[in-house]
Write a protein that holds these residues in place. Structure first.
Motif, PDB file in Angstrom:
ATOM      1  N   ARG A 192     -15.506  -4.814  17.113  1.00 59.15           N
ATOM      2  CA  ARG A 192     -15.888  -3.177  17.318  1.00 59.15           C
ATOM      3  C   ARG A 192     -16.282  -3.130  18.581  1.00 59.15           C
ATOM      4  NH1 ARG A 192     -20.054   0.176  15.829  1.00 59.15           N
ATOM      5  NH2 ARG A 192     -21.403  -1.534  16.805  1.00 59.15           N
ATOM      6  N   ASP A 193     -17.044  -3.600  19.180  1.00 59.15           N
ATOM      7  CA  ASP A 193     -17.560  -3.439  20.686  1.00 59.15           C
ATOM      8  C   ASP A 193     -16.489  -3.760  21.661  1.00 59.15           C
ATOM      9  OD1 ASP A 193     -20.217  -2.996  19.684  1.00 59.15           O
ATOM     10  OD2 ASP A 193     -21.023  -4.852  20.036  1.00 59.15           O
ATOM     11  N   ARG A 194     -15.601  -4.671  21.315  1.00 65.33           N
ATOM     12  CA  ARG A 194     -14.345  -5.255  22.159  1.00 65.33           C
ATOM     13  C   ARG A 194     -13.679  -4.037  21.978  1.00 65.33           C
ATOM     14  NH1 ARG A 194      -9.991  -9.821  20.624  1.00 65.33           N
ATOM     15  NH2 ARG A 194      -8.509  -9.166  22.093  1.00 65.33           N
ATOM     16  N   LEU A 195     -13.282  -3.503  20.920  1.00 67.36           N
ATOM     17  CA  LEU A 195     -12.197  -2.494  20.626  1.00 67.36           C
ATOM     18  C   LEU A 195     -12.573  -0.968  21.362  1.00 67.36           C
ATOM     19  CD1 LEU A 195     -11.094  -3.342  16.907  1.00 67.36           C
ATOM     20  CD2 LEU A 195      -9.979  -3.882  19.084  1.00 67.36           C
ATOM     21  N   GLY A 202      -9.924   5.577  19.862  1.00 70.60           N
ATOM     22  CA  GLY A 202     -10.600   5.468  18.498  1.00 70.60           C
ATOM     23  C   GLY A 202     -12.475   5.809  18.856  1.00 70.60           C
ATOM     24  N   SER A 203     -12.882   6.554  17.938  1.00 73.00           N
ATOM     25  CA  SER A 203     -14.272   6.859  18.021  1.00 73.00           C
ATOM     26  C   SER A 203     -15.200   5.526  17.785  1.00 73.00           C
ATOM     27  CB  SER A 203     -14.728   7.804  17.005  1.00 73.00           C
ATOM     28  OG  SER A 203     -15.325   7.215  15.782  1.00 73.00           O
ATOM     29  N   TRP A 204     -14.468   4.651  17.058  1.00 75.11           N
ATOM     30  CA  TRP A 204     -15.476   3.290  16.789  1.00 75.11           C
ATOM     31  C   TRP A 204     -16.801   3.390  16.354  1.00 75.11           C
ATOM     32  CZ3 TRP A 204     -11.721   0.301  15.503  1.00 75.11           C
ATOM     33  CH2 TRP A 204     -10.589   0.459  16.264  1.00 75.11           C
ATOM     34  N   GLN A 205     -17.149   4.626  15.720  1.00 71.22           N
ATOM     35  CA  GLN A 205     -18.619   4.815  15.367  1.00 71.22           C
ATOM     36  C   GLN A 205     -19.188   4.141  14.154  1.00 71.22           C
ATOM     37  OE1 GLN A 205     -19.491   8.996  14.048  1.00 71.22           O
ATOM     38  NE2 GLN A 205     -17.384   9.335  13.813  1.00 71.22           N
ATOM     39  N   HIS A 206     -18.050   3.642  13.313  1.00 67.79           N
ATOM     40  CA  HIS A 206     -18.756   3.102  12.038  1.00 67.79           C
ATOM     41  C   HIS A 206     -18.311   1.591  11.775  1.00 67.79           C
ATOM     42  CE1 HIS A 206     -20.324   6.570  10.452  1.00 67.79           C
ATOM     43  NE2 HIS A 206     -18.992   7.532  10.512  1.00 67.79           N
ATOM     44  N   LEU A 207     -19.204   0.978  11.264  1.00 75.31           N
ATOM     45  CA  LEU A 207     -19.044  -0.457  10.852  1.00 75.31           C
ATOM     46  C   LEU A 207     -19.376  -0.199   9.123  1.00 75.31           C
ATOM     47  CD1 LEU A 207     -20.635  -2.593  13.389  1.00 75.31           C
ATOM     48  CD2 LEU A 207     -18.244  -2.508  12.926  1.00 75.31           C
ATOM     49  N   SER A 208     -18.419  -0.402   8.539  1.00 71.25           N
ATOM     50  CA  SER A 208     -18.670  -0.404   6.756  1.00 71.25           C
ATOM     51  C   SER A 208     -18.713  -1.825   6.309  1.00 71.25           C
ATOM     52  CB  SER A 208     -17.219   0.538   6.364  1.00 71.25           C
ATOM     53  OG  SER A 208     -17.454   0.308   4.778  1.00 71.25           O
ATOM     54  N   MET A 209     -19.916  -2.053   6.306  1.00 70.18           N
ATOM     55  CA  MET A 209     -20.085  -3.708   5.813  1.00 70.18           C
ATOM     56  C   MET A 209     -21.381  -3.919   5.201  1.00 70.18           C
ATOM     57  SD  MET A 209     -20.539  -5.431   9.545  1.00 70.18           S
ATOM     58  CE  MET A 209     -22.032  -5.252  10.550  1.00 70.18           C
ATOM     59  N   GLY A 210     -21.537  -4.339   4.184  1.00 70.18           N
ATOM     60  CA  GLY A 210     -22.815  -4.776   3.272  1.00 70.18           C
ATOM     61  C   GLY A 210     -22.673  -4.159   2.103  1.00 70.18           C
TER      62      GLY A 210
END
Length: 243
Positions: A192-195, A202-210
């Motif tokens: 995500r940080d790379r993208l 993209g906004s890249w504000q979310h990581l849906s994990m867990g």
């Protein structure tokens, strides 16, 4: 309220209290605020009465993985502030039913699916929030693009009209010790940080994990959305308290 509903409400309330406390502790350990993390209650296969109870207990985000099942729930229960999330594998031939019904699709795993969603979103003149599903561990049993494929697919998908590319999603492998999946979550955050740099559209504000077995680890590694089902709706009154 009958005894059955009363006991179910008490169970859900106790479970939600524990999950929220675990989220708060994990956020604190990571130097984050609990408000940064969205709890999606995974309501797939659960009856509408349980969803209504969870809603009354303050849950506003619910995750479903079967389109038809979800749509029947939407038809009966649709408060304005309730947000439905598509978290399961989505076939392109169901994409037209998803646009307009779901606040976010977590499981975009191909350019073809993204193009189909974009086309229906254009027809309905709607914007749709999507996350790219990445199969970090490259498990053959799971959907999702690989870490290597993600940057090029992200560039192509970010260019599609009416789609808002808001981040990434992954499903970690089932393991006996949740610590073993920490590298999976870390790898998704690093991607995500790379993208963010490579695909600024993209906004890249979310990581849906867990999920139920590992959501506190995911939060420590940067998750902004956790998808928790069994620990909320399961048989146990209290979920396991995390350190």
């Amino acid at each position: 309220m009958n005894d059955h509903l009363m006991s179910q409400q008490e169970i859900l309330a106790a479970n939600l209290t524990q999950v929220r406390a675990n989220i708060a502790r994990a956020a604190e350990r990571a130097g984050r605020r609990p408000e940064e993390i969205t709890l999606v209650a995974v309501s797939k296969t659960k009856p509408l009465e349980m969803i209504k109870i969870a809603y009354d207990l303050g849950v506003r985000d619910f995750g479903e993985n079967r389109v038809q099942e979800a749509l029947s729930k939407f038809a009966e229960f649709h408060p304005q502030d309730l947000r439905w999330h598509m978290i399961g594998h989505l076939q392109s031939n169901k994409a037209n039913k998803v646009v307009g019904a779901f606040a976010c699709v977590h499981s975009v795993d191909s350019l073809h699916l993204a193009q189909t969603l974009s086309r229906y979103a254009q027809k309905q003149e709607l914007h749709l929030s999507i996350l790219l599903e990445v199969n970090v561990a490259e498990e053959s049993s799971k959907s999702g693009m690989t870490l290597a494929e993600a940057p090029e697919l992200a560039r192509q998908i970010a260019a599609l009209p009416q789609l808002q590319l808001d981040g990434l999603m992954t499903v970690a492998p089932l393991v006996d010790d949740p610590e073993k999946v920490r590298p999976v979550f870390r790898a998704l955050r690093q991607l995500r940080d790379r993208l963010r740099n490579e695909v600024p559209q993209g906004s890249w504000q979310h990581l849906s994990m867990g999920m139920t077995d590992d959501y506190w680890i995911a939060i420590e590694e940067g998750s902004t959305i956790v998808r928790v089902g069994r620990a909320i709706f399961g048989e146990r009154v209290y979920t396991k308290e995390q350190p």
